[in-house]
Design a protein around this motif. Sequence first.
Motif, PDB file in Angstrom:
ATOM      1  N   ILE A  15      10.574   8.233  -1.476  1.00 52.34           N
ATOM      2  CA  ILE A  15       9.372   8.113  -0.654  1.00 52.34           C
ATOM      3  C   ILE A  15       8.120   8.532  -1.420  1.00 52.34           C
ATOM      4  O   ILE A  15       7.085   8.802  -0.824  1.00 52.34           O
ATOM      5  CB  ILE A  15       9.499   8.923   0.651  1.00 52.34           C
ATOM      6  N   SER A  16       8.207   8.570  -2.729  1.00 49.49           N
ATOM      7  CA  SER A  16       7.047   8.934  -3.535  1.00 49.49           C
ATOM      8  C   SER A  16       6.005   7.816  -3.482  1.00 49.49           C
ATOM      9  O   SER A  16       6.329   6.663  -3.190  1.00 49.49           O
ATOM     10  CB  SER A  16       7.470   9.205  -4.978  1.00 49.49           C
ATOM     11  N   PRO A  17       4.751   8.132  -3.756  1.00 47.22           N
ATOM     12  CA  PRO A  17       3.695   7.114  -3.691  1.00 47.22           C
ATOM     13  C   PRO A  17       3.886   5.957  -4.659  1.00 47.22           C
ATOM     14  O   PRO A  17       3.351   4.881  -4.442  1.00 47.22           O
ATOM     15  CB  PRO A  17       2.426   7.892  -4.039  1.00 47.22           C
ATOM     16  N   CYS A  18       4.645   6.162  -5.720  1.00 47.53           N
ATOM     17  CA  CYS A  18       4.852   5.083  -6.682  1.00 47.53           C
ATOM     18  C   CYS A  18       5.843   4.042  -6.169  1.00 47.53           C
ATOM     19  O   CYS A  18       5.749   2.872  -6.494  1.00 47.53           O
ATOM     20  CB  CYS A  18       5.362   5.648  -8.002  1.00 47.53           C
ATOM     21  N   VAL A  19       6.807   4.475  -5.373  1.00 45.97           N
ATOM     22  CA  VAL A  19       7.859   3.577  -4.907  1.00 45.97           C
ATOM     23  C   VAL A  19       7.530   2.988  -3.544  1.00 45.97           C
ATOM     24  O   VAL A  19       7.914   1.864  -3.237  1.00 45.97           O
ATOM     25  CB  VAL A  19       9.210   4.332  -4.860  1.00 45.97           C
ATOM     26  N   LEU A  20       6.802   3.717  -2.731  1.00 46.89           N
ATOM     27  CA  LEU A  20       6.530   3.306  -1.356  1.00 46.89           C
ATOM     28  C   LEU A  20       5.905   1.916  -1.232  1.00 46.89           C
ATOM     29  O   LEU A  20       6.327   1.137  -0.375  1.00 46.89           O
ATOM     30  CB  LEU A  20       5.644   4.356  -0.684  1.00 46.89           C
ATOM     31  N   PRO A  21       4.929   1.529  -2.058  1.00 40.90           N
ATOM     32  CA  PRO A  21       4.366   0.181  -1.918  1.00 40.90           C
ATOM     33  C   PRO A  21       5.362  -0.934  -2.244  1.00 40.90           C
ATOM     34  O   PRO A  21       5.149  -2.081  -1.862  1.00 40.90           O
ATOM     35  CB  PRO A  21       3.215   0.157  -2.918  1.00 40.90           C
ATOM     36  N   MET A  22       6.434  -0.619  -2.936  1.00 43.46           N
ATOM     37  CA  MET A  22       7.405  -1.647  -3.314  1.00 43.46           C
ATOM     38  C   MET A  22       8.475  -1.865  -2.248  1.00 43.46           C
ATOM     39  O   MET A  22       9.248  -2.814  -2.349  1.00 43.46           O
ATOM     40  CB  MET A  22       8.053  -1.270  -4.643  1.00 43.46           C
TER      41      MET A  22
END
Length: 98
Positions: A15-22
Amino acid sequence: MEYVFTFLEGIASFISPCVLPMLPLYISYFSGREEKKNKAVINSMGFVLGFSVVFILLAILTNRLGVFLTGYIKYIKIAFGIIVIFLGLNYMEVLKFK
């Protein structure tokens, strides 16, 4: 108890900001357009299996590389020390590299 911590760390990294948009991309890829739900489960299992295999192989390779380099650590330290000295001399403009 360490399995619980590992699981929680995996959730936190998911749920980190780097993975969430994907996430919408992954969900739409796995579900497909008009395919059945079983196809989405099979696709997601293949995705997880592929990532797991890649990261396990990378971990094994880096471990082997680390074990190999441990025998030559004295020479590696000397070589990198010389490189740092040359870069410092270049920064002070005693030596001029292009």
